[in-house]
Write a protein that holds these residues in place. Structure first.
Motif, PDB file in Angstrom:
ATOM      1  N   ASP A 173       0.812  -1.226   0.000  1.00 48.13           N
ATOM      2  CA  ASP A 173       0.000   0.000   0.000  1.00 48.13           C
ATOM      3  C   ASP A 173       0.842   1.271   0.000  1.00 48.13           C
ATOM      4  OD1 ASP A 173       0.966  -0.308   2.528  1.00 48.13           O
ATOM      5  OD2 ASP A 173      -0.915   0.078   3.565  1.00 48.13           O
ATOM      6  N   GLN A 174       2.167   1.126   0.031  1.00 48.68           N
ATOM      7  CA  GLN A 174       3.045   2.293  -0.026  1.00 48.68           C
ATOM      8  C   GLN A 174       3.467   2.633  -1.458  1.00 48.68           C
ATOM      9  OE1 GLN A 174       6.247   1.403   2.703  1.00 48.68           O
ATOM     10  NE2 GLN A 174       4.876   1.320   4.463  1.00 48.68           N
ATOM     11  N   ASN A 175       2.880   1.921  -2.446  1.00 46.49           N
ATOM     12  CA  ASN A 175       3.131   2.207  -3.854  1.00 46.49           C
ATOM     13  C   ASN A 175       1.949   2.993  -4.422  1.00 46.49           C
ATOM     14  OD1 ASN A 175       5.474   0.529  -3.735  1.00 46.49           O
ATOM     15  ND2 ASN A 175       4.166  -1.257  -4.024  1.00 46.49           N
ATOM     16  N   ARG A 176       2.232   4.100  -5.069  1.00 49.24           N
ATOM     17  CA  ARG A 176       1.175   4.936  -5.652  1.00 49.24           C
ATOM     18  C   ARG A 176       1.086   4.690  -7.146  1.00 49.24           C
ATOM     19  NH1 ARG A 176       0.926  11.591  -5.902  1.00 49.24           N
ATOM     20  NH2 ARG A 176      -1.204  11.733  -6.733  1.00 49.24           N
ATOM     21  N   ASN A 183      -5.558   8.678  -9.381  1.00 53.71           N
ATOM     22  CA  ASN A 183      -5.084   7.669  -8.439  1.00 53.71           C
ATOM     23  C   ASN A 183      -5.892   6.382  -8.609  1.00 53.71           C
ATOM     24  OD1 ASN A 183      -3.042   9.138  -7.151  1.00 53.71           O
ATOM     25  ND2 ASN A 183      -4.481  10.079  -5.726  1.00 53.71           N
ATOM     26  N   TYR A 185      -6.757   2.614  -7.102  1.00 53.22           N
ATOM     27  CA  TYR A 185      -6.715   1.809  -5.878  1.00 53.22           C
ATOM     28  C   TYR A 185      -7.012   0.334  -6.146  1.00 53.22           C
ATOM     29  CZ  TYR A 185      -6.729   6.310  -3.511  1.00 53.22           C
ATOM     30  OH  TYR A 185      -6.392   7.573  -3.082  1.00 53.22           O
ATOM     31  N   GLU A 218       1.883  11.510  -0.987  1.00 53.17           N
ATOM     32  CA  GLU A 218       0.884  10.493  -0.645  1.00 53.17           C
ATOM     33  C   GLU A 218       1.443   9.126  -0.273  1.00 53.17           C
ATOM     34  OE1 GLU A 218      -2.655  10.154  -2.876  1.00 53.17           O
ATOM     35  OE2 GLU A 218      -2.760  12.287  -3.386  1.00 53.17           O
ATOM     36  N   ARG A 219       2.486   8.613  -0.928  1.00 53.07           N
ATOM     37  CA  ARG A 219       2.973   7.262  -0.628  1.00 53.07           C
ATOM     38  C   ARG A 219       4.462   7.278  -0.327  1.00 53.07           C
ATOM     39  NH1 ARG A 219      -1.074   3.806  -2.616  1.00 53.07           N
ATOM     40  NH2 ARG A 219      -2.999   5.027  -2.504  1.00 53.07           N
ATOM     41  N   GLN A 515       2.495   9.621   4.695  1.00 54.73           N
ATOM     42  CA  GLN A 515       1.363   8.908   4.091  1.00 54.73           C
ATOM     43  C   GLN A 515       0.192   8.877   5.059  1.00 54.73           C
ATOM     44  OE1 GLN A 515       2.417   5.296   2.040  1.00 54.73           O
ATOM     45  NE2 GLN A 515       0.470   4.302   2.479  1.00 54.73           N
ATOM     46  N   SER A 518      -3.714   4.072   4.051  1.00 54.25           N
ATOM     47  CA  SER A 518      -3.027   2.780   3.948  1.00 54.25           C
ATOM     48  C   SER A 518      -4.028   1.669   4.211  1.00 54.25           C
ATOM     49  CB  SER A 518      -1.851   2.699   4.922  1.00 54.25           C
ATOM     50  OG  SER A 518      -2.263   2.983   6.236  1.00 54.25           O
TER      51      SER A 518
END
Length: 766
Positions: A173-176, A183, A185, A218-219, A515, A518
């Motif tokens: 979840d740390q990859n944008r 964005n 998801y 964001e990430r 961030q 998450s």
């Protein structure tokens, strides 16, 4: 250490290449892209260009000796393109002289054809992928963005999914993921096994894993910034194709010559009509630990769809606009019966991600450019487990997760001189994230729910200084105010690039990032364990803003088709959150706040021969986590810890036929050891003290391009790939599943890699 010093001194003493030297080269009606590759190899230079500029152009050169300047003059004469030589090695291609001098400079490439043709490493440490000219990669027959990124050093996908990869020890979840400013998801089709984006509609991808530009927030771990085609083409173009799982179609339609064009693409699975062996292998892996795979009498109906539409408009030479729309949809409907109890059980799962983006690019003058964008992304996850009896519905367990993400941004880029470039901008985002677990029988019981909104105002600036005699320096500063959290975060970014000589380049980077959104483990266990994580926003209390500090240093060496790239990095994360399940800590089943330290080394070696490309990469990763009230407050291996990983590949191109063979080997992921006790499984040896067996597999792929005739524009391409060629049965996860009632037994879940999986591809272009 003495050997290393001697090796570096030897490299430093290598002579530089003279651009006045003449070489013999002959080309006969060769596509410009192939001609540029030949020129790069002969003259030891690197071209940087946009794919649209060189499409459908060819070159003929009679055999004679020419200097580089003479070659560039001849290319200009035959193509009407402009070639600017920078620092005696980098050549930027554009469509007019003003574009070279006045527009935002293109990235200068450090390593061309990093893993394959179409993948480049840039001076700023980022990677650029160009799918339209992407060479063949092991196990891939289409230019899949996310699958290609996983072959880069420091990127691992232990679960074998397209989107579930770790970058330098960071969590998934740390990859944008960004598409045309939107964005994304959605984790991907078939629960992550297939990329959520059609690989045939992307034009350019930027992958960032260090020294991140201040405009990206964001990430913590990485940014995958994907852009679809922006050029306005005056020809109608189309593609159709299929593989072992889905079929797709693409149309590019000019509306007003040189002014307005429309492009659209659609992709749909065809498993409802016919299930191939490829699809069955994918579903066997996805559903292996669920009741779908265990119940022989159930009926499973699964399908996926994605489409996108983009409108490009050129008002004049100074103003360009675009409007982009994307939609991704997965649906599963599983029905089973219990004849003894007279009940029917229905699992209904819908995962959707839609969005749109708007953009305006304006050139105010020869030095100033402004880009303004707006976007909206709508992610919805809905799962229902419905039990129906003879008298009607008995119960309905529902799980929901939704994200409404919107924003607007503007950036001004001012090129003060050839050495100085300044960019600054403002971004506003609004994120509304909610989740709920609801059980309905006679009454409605809300088991767990949350709905938070965070508005973020960010300003940033980036200063680039370029001096070939000294160094290139990029310094950025990003400041964000999180309105509902009443919090301010400052994020400095630094990147230093130094050419020690024509062959060796030194890179140093440092960054701070934060961030607020998450994924967390479910607080309530559902009956279908396919997606057991939900998105959540920070609240600055039990779920604080996550902070990351990341430094790295390394160097790149290139000579005559040989490249050596190495990087050392250190990451420190604060305020990460973990859910302590009751069976691991009976006195604490809530969220715990902790920290993570990651140290790693990435090494990449590549050698190109005539038509043959070979490379090997090695990654070392040590990631440890510490949480308050967990594991007796002692640190333990993070779940993303894969200590050693090796990848190697060979690829060969003979005219229009390509082959690739690649092997992966890596140590196993950590897991928590359990023993059988009188009351079931017991956990007495701490968290993640065990290590899974070694993982390895061999992948193969081949493609062949052809023309139906010399006079017609109809072209074709066929491909074959085989994943896990020797059918290795790898254990990739050992997990534990509990129930909402802590008195119930804990279940051990083991997940295995996909077995031998062939796949085919056929495409038509016109």
């Amino acid at each position: 250490m003495r050997l290393i010093c001697v090796f570096v001194l030897m490299l430093l003493s290598l002579p530089a290449f003279s651009q006045e030297e003449a070489f013999s080269i002959e080309l006969s009606n060769v596509p410009l892209a192939d001609a540029l590759e030949n020129i790069e190899a002969v003259y030891s230079v690197l071209f940087s260009y946009k794919d649209e500029y060189i499409k459908e152009k060819s070159i003929t050169l009679n055999l004679k000796k020419r200097t580089l300047a003479e070659i560039l003059n001849e290319l200009n004469r035959q193509t009407n393109l402009f070639f600017q030589l920078i620092e005696n090695r980098y050549i930027i291609i554009s469509q007019d002289k003003d574009e070279i001098i006045n527009t935002e400079p293109l990235q200068r490439v450090v390593v061309k054809s990093y893993l394959a043709k179409g993948i480049e490493k840039n001076k700023d440490g980022t990677y650029t992928l160009n799918p339209s000219r992407l060479g063949i990669l092991p196990g891939l027959i289409e230019p899949d963005v996310l699958e290609s990124i996983q072959l880069l050093p420091g990127v691992l996908s232990p679960n074998e999914t397209a989107s579930g990869f770790f970058v330098r020890g960071g969590s998934v979840d740390q990859n944008r993921l960004i598409f045309d400013g939107i964005n994304i998801y959605h984790k991907g089709h078939l629960f992550g096994m297939i990329s959520p984006l059609n690989p045939n509609i992307t034009s350019e991808i930027k992958f960032v894993n260090k020294g991140t530009d201040a405009k990206y927030g964001e990430r913590l771990s990485s940014v995958i910034d994907i852009k679809s085609k922006s050029i306005i083409d005056n020809k109608v173009k189309a593609q159709i194709g299929f593989n072992g799982i889905s079929a797709d179609a693409i149309l590019e339609l000019p509306i007003i010559k040189d002014k307005l064009s429309l492009q659209g693409a659609i992709r749909h699975s065809y498993s409802s009509l016919f299930e191939t062996f490829t699809f069955k292998q994918f579903t066997d892996k996805v559903f292996e630990s669920t009741k779908i795979n265990q119940d022989e009498n159930g009926n499973n109906d699964f399908a996926f769809l994605d489409y996108n539409v983009k409108l490009n408009y050129k008002l004049n030479d100074s103003n360009r606009f675009y409007a982009s729309l994307i939609f991704i949809d997965n649906q599963l409907n599983y029905l089973s019966n219990d004849s003894e109890e007279g009940k029917t059980f229905n699992d209904i799962l819908k995962i959707k991600n839609g969005g749109y983006g708007l953009g305006w690019h304006i050139k105010w003058n020869k030095k100033t450019i402004q880009t303004t964008q707006a976007y909206f992304s709508d992610y919805k996850f809905n799962y229902n487990f419905v039990t129906t009896g003879t008298d009607g519905q008995v119960s309905d367990f529902e799980k929901r997760n939704s994200i409404f993400d919107s924003g607007i941004s503007t950036e001004v880029n001012y090129r003060a001189s050839n050495q100085h470039n300044l960019s600054f901008g403002y971004q506003y985002t609004l994120k509304d994230v909610a989740y709920a677990f609801i059980n309905t029988s006679d009454l409605v019981f809300i088991l767990d729910t949350e709905d938070n909104i965070v508005q973020t105002h960010s300003v940033y600036g980036n200063l680039d200084y370029k001096n070939s005699k000294l160094f290139d320096l990029s310094f950025g500063l990003r400041g964000s105010y999180f309105n509902e959290l009443d919090a301010v975060r400052i994020e400095p970014r630094l990147l230093l690039f130094k050419s020690l000589n024509d062959r060796i380049k030194l890179q140093v980077s440092a960054e701070i990032k934060n961030q607020i959104i998450s994924e967390i483990d479910e607080t309530v266990f559902s009956d279908l364990s396919l997606e057991n994580r939900v998105w959540r926003l920070s609240n600055n209390l039990d779920f604080p803003i996550i902070n990351s500090r990341h430094v790295s240093t390394g160097f790149v060496y290139t000579k005559n088709g040989f490249s050596f790239d190495t990087d050392f990095y250190l990451k420190k994360l604060k305020n990460i959150t973990a859910l302590s399940l009751g069976f691991l800590n009976p006195e604490n089943s809530g969220f715990n706040i902790g920290s993570q330290n990651i140290f790693g080394v990435d090494v990449f070696l590549k050698k190109q021969f005539r038509g043959l490309n070979s490379w090997v990469s090695y990654s070392y990763n040590r990631a440890r986590s510490r949480f308050i009230n967990l594991n007796e407050n002692k640190s333990f291996k993070s779940k993303s810890n894969v200590t050693h990983a090796i990848s190697t590949a060979l690829s060969y191109k003979l005219n229009k036929l390509q082959f690739a063979l690649g092997w992966k080997w890596q140590t196993g992921r950590p897991f928590t050891i359990a023993q059988e006790g009188s009351d079931g499984l017991e956990f007495n040896e701490g968290i993640n003290t065990g290590v899974l067996p070694v993982y390895h597999r061999l992948d193969f792929s081949s493609t062949y391009s052809f023309n139906f005739s010399k006079t017609k524009s109809l072209k074709g391409k066929v491909g074959l790939s085989v994943r896990n060629l020797y059918n290795r049965n790898n254990l990739i996860a050992r997990e534990y599943r509990g129930n909402n009632n802590l008195n119930d037994a804990v279940e051990l879940i083991e997940r295995y890699s996909i077995g031998i999986t062939p796949n085919i591809m056929f495409r038509l272009y016109w």
